[in-house]
Write a protein that holds these residues in place. Structure first.
Motif, PDB file in Angstrom:
ATOM      1  N   PHE A  72      42.906  47.628  57.773  1.00 15.84           N
ATOM      2  CA  PHE A  72      43.875  48.808  56.896  1.00 15.84           C
ATOM      3  C   PHE A  72      43.546  48.146  55.277  1.00 15.84           C
ATOM      4  O   PHE A  72      43.434  48.150  54.327  1.00 15.84           O
ATOM      5  CB  PHE A  72      44.829  49.168  57.739  1.00 15.84           C
ATOM      6  CG  PHE A  72      45.469  50.143  56.322  1.00 15.84           C
ATOM      7  CD1 PHE A  72      45.606  51.323  56.483  1.00 15.84           C
ATOM      8  CD2 PHE A  72      46.838  49.581  56.061  1.00 15.84           C
ATOM      9  CE1 PHE A  72      46.107  52.265  55.684  1.00 15.84           C
ATOM     10  CE2 PHE A  72      47.819  51.225  55.542  1.00 15.84           C
ATOM     11  CZ  PHE A  72      47.235  51.555  55.321  1.00 15.84           C
ATOM     12  N   VAL A  73      44.154  46.428  55.238  1.00 14.14           N
ATOM     13  CA  VAL A  73      44.577  46.135  54.656  1.00 14.14           C
ATOM     14  C   VAL A  73      43.642  45.907  53.900  1.00 14.14           C
ATOM     15  O   VAL A  73      43.739  45.791  52.385  1.00 14.14           O
ATOM     16  CB  VAL A  73      45.091  45.000  54.954  1.00 14.14           C
ATOM     17  CG1 VAL A  73      45.763  44.070  53.541  1.00 14.14           C
ATOM     18  CG2 VAL A  73      46.711  45.164  55.915  1.00 14.14           C
ATOM     19  N   VAL A  76      43.474  48.771  51.351  1.00 13.62           N
ATOM     20  CA  VAL A  76      43.506  49.806  50.187  1.00 13.62           C
ATOM     21  C   VAL A  76      43.534  48.919  49.336  1.00 13.62           C
ATOM     22  O   VAL A  76      43.340  49.086  48.090  1.00 13.62           O
ATOM     23  CB  VAL A  76      45.030  49.133  51.137  1.00 13.62           C
ATOM     24  CG1 VAL A  76      46.024  49.009  50.233  1.00 13.62           C
ATOM     25  CG2 VAL A  76      45.629  50.616  52.342  1.00 13.62           C
ATOM     26  N   TYR A  79      39.506  49.540  47.927  1.00 11.24           N
ATOM     27  CA  TYR A  79      38.504  50.697  47.192  1.00 11.24           C
ATOM     28  C   TYR A  79      39.179  50.722  45.482  1.00 11.24           C
ATOM     29  O   TYR A  79      38.570  51.159  44.759  1.00 11.24           O
ATOM     30  CB  TYR A  79      39.645  51.781  48.081  1.00 11.24           C
ATOM     31  CG  TYR A  79      39.123  53.436  47.995  1.00 11.24           C
ATOM     32  CD1 TYR A  79      37.597  53.952  48.458  1.00 11.24           C
ATOM     33  CD2 TYR A  79      39.324  53.818  46.688  1.00 11.24           C
ATOM     34  CE1 TYR A  79      36.735  54.405  48.373  1.00 11.24           C
ATOM     35  CE2 TYR A  79      38.228  54.962  46.386  1.00 11.24           C
ATOM     36  CZ  TYR A  79      37.079  55.052  47.494  1.00 11.24           C
ATOM     37  OH  TYR A  79      36.855  56.562  46.870  1.00 11.24           O
TER      38      TYR A  79
END
Length: 265
Positions: A72-73, A76, A79
Motif C-alpha cells: 500500500f505504501v 501511494v 503512483y
C-alpha cells in the motif's frame, strides 16, 4: 556437408531439461519431505502442525501484515511519481526515472546497512519499532518495482482519449478517475504482484535491521537450519499455494480490466 536443421520442438529441449532439473525435480523433493516424517512414512502431521502452531500462524499473519502495508505504501508513493513522470514534458524525465532505479544498481547489503544507520540516527534504538522499520525497509527495497510498471502503463495511455474526455466537458478529476485510473490498472496489478509476494518472504531486510525472525522466509530458513526439512518443506508448500491463489486473483482482475478497457474504448 549437410546442414543441420532444427525444428521448433528440438529448440525447446534445453528449456525442458532446465525446467525438469531445477523446477519440477526440486518441487517433488519438497513435496516428499512435506508429507513424510523422519522415518520416510507418509503423514499429514506436518500439515496439521502448520495450522496448530501459534508461532507459525502468528508469523504468517505478521508476514501478511508487513506485505500488505508495504504494498500500500509503495503504491501511494509510486503512483503520483509515475504519473508525474509519464505526463510531464520534461526533456530529461528519463534521467529522473533513472534516479529512482539507481539504488537497485547498488549492492543490496550496502543499501540496507545505510538505511539502518539513518534509522539509528533518527530513532536511536531501531529495535523499538520493528513493524515500522520492516515497512520502511521493504518500501525502500521494492519501491522501484512498483514505479516501473506504473510508469510504463501510464506512458502508453492514448492521450486522444484524455483530450476527448476534456472536450466533452469532463474536469481533471473526472478524466483521472474515469479514464486514467482504469486504464492504468494493469500497471497497478503488475506492481502489486511484484511487491506483495516478495515482501512476504524477504527476511534479509528484517534480519539486517534488527535480527528478527518474524517473517515466513526466516521461519523456513530456521527449520532447514535445524535439519527439520519436513516442517520447513510444508511451510514452503503452503506459501506456494498462497502465491498461486494471489496469482489467480490478480489474473481475474486483469480479465475484468480488459473488459473495462474495451468499454472505455
Amino acid at each position: 556437408m549437410k546442414k543441420l536443421r532444427f525444428n521448433r520442438s528440438q529448440l525447446c529441449i534445453p528449456y525442458a531439461v532446465f525446467l525438469i532439473l531445477f523446477v519440477i525435480a526440486p518441487l517433488f523433493v519438497i513435496l516428499y519431505y512435506a508429507f513424510t516424517n523422519g522415518q520416510g512414512k507418509f503423514t499429514f502431521d506436518n500439515f496439521a502442525n502448520f495450522f496448530t502452531s501459534t508461532n507459525t500462524l502468528g508469523t504468517l499473519l505478521y508476514s501478511f501484515a508487513v506485505a500488505i502495508v508495504t504494498t500500500f505504501v509503495c503504491l501511494v508513493l509510486a503512483y503520483p511519481t509515475a504519473y508525474i513522470l509519464a505526463r510531464s514534458n520534461f526533456k530529461k524525465k528519463y534521467v529522473l526515472l533513472l534516479l529512482f532505479i539507481l539504488p537497485m544498481w547498488i549492492n543490496f547489503t550496502l543499501r540496507i546497512t545505510a538505511l539502518k544507520e539513518i534509522l539509528s540516527v533518527i530513532e536511536g534504538n531501531i529495535a523499538a519499532y520493528p513493524f515500522l522499520n520492516s515497512v520502511i525497509g521493504m518500501t525502500f527495497d521494492f519501491l522501484p518495482f512498483m514505479i516501473l510498471p506504473l510508469y510504463t502503463s501510464l506512458l502508453k495511455l492514448d492521450k486522444s482519449l484524455l483530450e476527448a474526455a476534456s472536450d466533452l466537458g469532463a474536469n481533471r478529476f473526472t478524466v483521472f478517475f474515469r479514464i486514467t485510473l482504469p486504464l492504468s490498472v494493469p500497471g497497478i496489478i503488475s506492481g502489486v504482484t511484484m511487491v506483495l509476494l516478495p515482501s512476504m518472504t524477504n527476511y534479509v531486510v528484517l534480519d539486517m535491521l534488527y535480527n528478527s525472525t518474524y517473517i515466513m522466509g526466516s521461519l523456513i530458513g530456521s527449520y532447514f537450519s535445524a535439519y527439520d526439512w519436513h516442517n520447513g518443506s510444508m511451510i514452503s508448500i503452503v506459501l506456494l499455494v498462497i502465491i498461486f491463489i494471489v496469482t489467480l486473483v490478480t489474473n481475474r482482475f486483469s480479465d475484468k480490466d480488459t473488459d473495462a478497457r474495451r468499454t472505455i474504448l
